[in-house]
Design a protein around this motif. Structure first.
Motif, PDB file in Angstrom:
ATOM      1  N   GLY A   9       0.817  -1.216   0.000  1.00 24.58           N
ATOM      2  CA  GLY A   9       0.000   0.000   0.000  1.00 24.58           C
ATOM      3  C   GLY A   9       0.844   1.255   0.000  1.00 24.58           C
ATOM      4  O   GLY A   9       1.958   1.290   0.532  1.00 24.58           O
ATOM      5  N   ARG A  10       0.307   2.328  -0.601  1.00 26.71           N
ATOM      6  CA  ARG A  10       0.982   3.611  -0.657  1.00 26.71           C
ATOM      7  C   ARG A  10      -0.024   4.716  -0.358  1.00 26.71           C
ATOM      8  O   ARG A  10      -1.182   4.633  -0.755  1.00 26.71           O
ATOM      9  CB  ARG A  10       1.601   3.853  -2.032  1.00 26.71           C
ATOM     10  N   ALA A  11       0.469   5.755   0.336  1.00 22.07           N
ATOM     11  CA  ALA A  11      -0.365   6.923   0.613  1.00 22.07           C
ATOM     12  C   ALA A  11      -0.339   7.847  -0.597  1.00 22.07           C
ATOM     13  O   ALA A  11       0.735   8.168  -1.119  1.00 22.07           O
ATOM     14  CB  ALA A  11       0.139   7.650   1.856  1.00 22.07           C
ATOM     15  N   GLU A  12      -1.493   8.263  -1.034  1.00 19.50           N
ATOM     16  CA  GLU A  12      -1.609   9.143  -2.200  1.00 19.50           C
ATOM     17  C   GLU A  12      -2.363  10.402  -1.794  1.00 19.50           C
ATOM     18  O   GLU A  12      -3.581  10.369  -1.575  1.00 19.50           O
ATOM     19  CB  GLU A  12      -2.335   8.422  -3.336  1.00 19.50           C
ATOM     20  N   VAL A  13      -1.638  11.499  -1.670  1.00 18.43           N
ATOM     21  CA  VAL A  13      -2.211  12.789  -1.302  1.00 18.43           C
ATOM     22  C   VAL A  13      -1.838  13.781  -2.395  1.00 18.43           C
ATOM     23  O   VAL A  13      -0.663  14.110  -2.572  1.00 18.43           O
ATOM     24  CB  VAL A  13      -1.702  13.274   0.072  1.00 18.43           C
ATOM     25  N   ASN A  14      -2.809  14.253  -3.119  1.00 16.34           N
ATOM     26  CA  ASN A  14      -2.567  15.161  -4.241  1.00 16.34           C
ATOM     27  C   ASN A  14      -2.445  16.602  -3.759  1.00 16.34           C
ATOM     28  O   ASN A  14      -3.164  17.027  -2.850  1.00 16.34           O
ATOM     29  CB  ASN A  14      -3.701  15.065  -5.262  1.00 16.34           C
ATOM     30  N   LEU A  68       6.454  14.147   4.575  1.00 14.82           N
ATOM     31  CA  LEU A  68       5.822  13.158   5.441  1.00 14.82           C
ATOM     32  C   LEU A  68       5.189  12.033   4.627  1.00 14.82           C
ATOM     33  O   LEU A  68       5.302  10.852   4.967  1.00 14.82           O
ATOM     34  CB  LEU A  68       4.774  13.834   6.328  1.00 14.82           C
ATOM     35  N   THR A  69       4.532  12.410   3.530  1.00 13.56           N
ATOM     36  CA  THR A  69       3.915  11.390   2.673  1.00 13.56           C
ATOM     37  C   THR A  69       4.975  10.471   2.073  1.00 13.56           C
ATOM     38  O   THR A  69       4.810   9.235   2.045  1.00 13.56           O
ATOM     39  CB  THR A  69       3.100  12.062   1.557  1.00 13.56           C
ATOM     40  N   ASP A  70       6.079  11.045   1.601  1.00 15.17           N
ATOM     41  CA  ASP A  70       7.155  10.230   1.031  1.00 15.17           C
ATOM     42  C   ASP A  70       7.780   9.313   2.078  1.00 15.17           C
ATOM     43  O   ASP A  70       8.124   8.156   1.777  1.00 15.17           O
ATOM     44  CB  ASP A  70       8.222  11.136   0.413  1.00 15.17           C
ATOM     45  N   ASN A  71       7.939   9.795   3.290  1.00 14.38           N
ATOM     46  CA  ASN A  71       8.515   8.960   4.347  1.00 14.38           C
ATOM     47  C   ASN A  71       7.614   7.787   4.689  1.00 14.38           C
ATOM     48  O   ASN A  71       8.083   6.665   4.904  1.00 14.38           O
ATOM     49  CB  ASN A  71       8.782   9.803   5.598  1.00 14.38           C
ATOM     50  N   VAL A  72       6.322   8.050   4.746  1.00 13.79           N
ATOM     51  CA  VAL A  72       5.382   6.957   5.019  1.00 13.79           C
ATOM     52  C   VAL A  72       5.420   5.919   3.906  1.00 13.79           C
ATOM     53  O   VAL A  72       5.440   4.704   4.151  1.00 13.79           O
ATOM     54  CB  VAL A  72       3.959   7.522   5.208  1.00 13.79           C
ATOM     55  N   ASN A  73       5.463   6.380   2.663  1.00 16.95           N
ATOM     56  CA  ASN A  73       5.513   5.447   1.534  1.00 16.95           C
ATOM     57  C   ASN A  73       6.831   4.666   1.520  1.00 16.95           C
ATOM     58  O   ASN A  73       6.852   3.471   1.199  1.00 16.95           O
ATOM     59  CB  ASN A  73       5.339   6.201   0.220  1.00 16.95           C
ATOM     60  N   PHE A  74       7.930   5.333   1.866  1.00 18.73           N
ATOM     61  CA  PHE A  74       9.219   4.648   1.903  1.00 18.73           C
ATOM     62  C   PHE A  74       9.239   3.587   2.997  1.00 18.73           C
ATOM     63  O   PHE A  74       9.761   2.480   2.806  1.00 18.73           O
ATOM     64  CB  PHE A  74      10.327   5.669   2.134  1.00 18.73           C
ATOM     65  N   MET A  75       8.670   3.913   4.149  1.00 15.87           N
ATOM     66  CA  MET A  75       8.590   2.939   5.233  1.00 15.87           C
ATOM     67  C   MET A  75       7.768   1.725   4.815  1.00 15.87           C
ATOM     68  O   MET A  75       8.155   0.572   5.033  1.00 15.87           O
ATOM     69  CB  MET A  75       7.972   3.589   6.476  1.00 15.87           C
ATOM     70  N   ALA A  76       6.607   1.979   4.196  1.00 18.06           N
ATOM     71  CA  ALA A  76       5.755   0.884   3.750  1.00 18.06           C
ATOM     72  C   ALA A  76       6.447   0.032   2.683  1.00 18.06           C
ATOM     73  O   ALA A  76       6.340  -1.196   2.677  1.00 18.06           O
ATOM     74  CB  ALA A  76       4.429   1.435   3.219  1.00 18.06           C
TER      75      ALA A  76
END
Length: 310
Positions: free
Chosen positions: A126-131, A140-148
């Motif tokens: 899964g990836r967080a997608e915030v436009n 913050l969004t990139d860090n969450v996606n990198f962690m996932a």
């Protein structure tokens, strides 16, 4: 005439005093809600007073609504938005605050979804997608996606190796780059695969030697584990090595060179085909008579000693 002028001066002084007070309270002291109170005013002075009060009331309502929304955001409530009517720069402030709330809400929703899918439901990838996010929110969004992504890669690699081991494939190992406790798990799984592979190879070797090649006496040699001592077994002795020798004769002496006889230059040899006998010591010839031929030489352990002449 003089009384009318004096009354006008008094009203202007009262009007200016109230407007100054409201401006000071709202603009300088930040005390919203103030109103100018001028009694007995009419006409233009009354209109000016009402205009000042309307301005103060609108500014108070706008600022208070924005303050309520920002306070809710600070407390974690992302459901509130600025709804007061505004124009000009205050309208821009209203739109900015509402956009900030929308982005925060979308960011929090996406992070919560990814955390729930990966951490609770076990759905990796899964990836967080915030436009439209920028700056810190984008980081913050990139860090969450990198962690996932890292967690997904690590868990999937470990799962592939475990599946391969369950299917009998002991050639796979965890190769993903990890740190911390995941690194300890990686080392443990790789060590387990090495030990299983060594165990399977030894069992296969012994089974092939005993069952296929007919070579008895082989034993599996277990590799040394990290936390224990080596369980290495010594191979069993073969029957030929284990059986004791039946012949207890002393070792044969080195043969003496034969001397040529005075009667013949050819050395006497023992007749071919003569019987051999294992004896602990040489058998003496009978004293009564001596054979005309060569004396048989005693043998040791079934091996004839070279002939000698007396």
């Amino acid at each position: 005439m003089g009384k009318a002028v004096n009354r006008m001066v008094d009203q202007l002084a009262l009007f200016s005093g109230e407007v100054t007070r409201v401006a000071r309270e709202v603009g300088t002291e930040g005390r919203l809600g103030g109103r100018a109170k001028v009694q007995g005013m009419s006409g233009s002075w009354r209109d000016v007073t009402e205009a000042v009060n309307a301005m103060a009331a609108r500014l108070t309502a706008q600022v208070r609504d924005i303050a309520v929304v920002t306070t809710a955001v600070a407390r974690g409530d992302l459901t509130r938005q600025v709804t007061v009517e505004a124009t000009g720069e205050l309208l821009e402030l209203k739109l900015t605050v509402n956009t900030m709330v929308d982005q925060l809400s979308a960011f929090a929703s996406e992070v919560t979804r990814v955390a729930r899918e990966v951490g609770t439901e076990g759905q990796l990838g899964g990836r967080a997608e915030v436009n439209g996010v920028l700056g810190t929110w984008k980081d913050l969004t990139d860090n969450v996606n990198f962690m996932a992504f890292n967690l997904t890669t690590q868990v999937r690699d470990i799962a592939q190796v475990a599946t391969a081991v369950a299917q009998g494939d002991l050639s796979r190992k965890i190769s993903v780059d990890v740190k911390g406790e995941i690194l300890q798990l990686k080392d443990t799984v790789n060590t387990m695969v090495d030990q299983l592979s060594a165990f399977a190879a030894e069992v296969t070797r012994v089974a092939r030697e005993v069952g296929s090649e007919g070579r008895l006496g082989g034993q599996a040699q277990a590799a040394k584990s990290p936390g224990g001592s080596a369980a290495r077994s010594t191979p069993a002795a073969s029957p030929a090595e284990a059986a004791p020798s039946r012949c207890t004769c002393p070792p044969a002496a080195s043969p003496r060179p034969s001397r040529p006889s005075r009667r013949s230059t050819r050395p006497r040899t023992r007749p071919a085909g003569g019987p051999t006998r294992c004896a602990g010591r040489p058998r003496a010839a009978p004293s009564s008579s001596r054979p005309s031929g060569p004396v048989p030489t005693p043998t040791t352990c079934g091996t004839p000693r070279p002939g000698s002449t007396r």
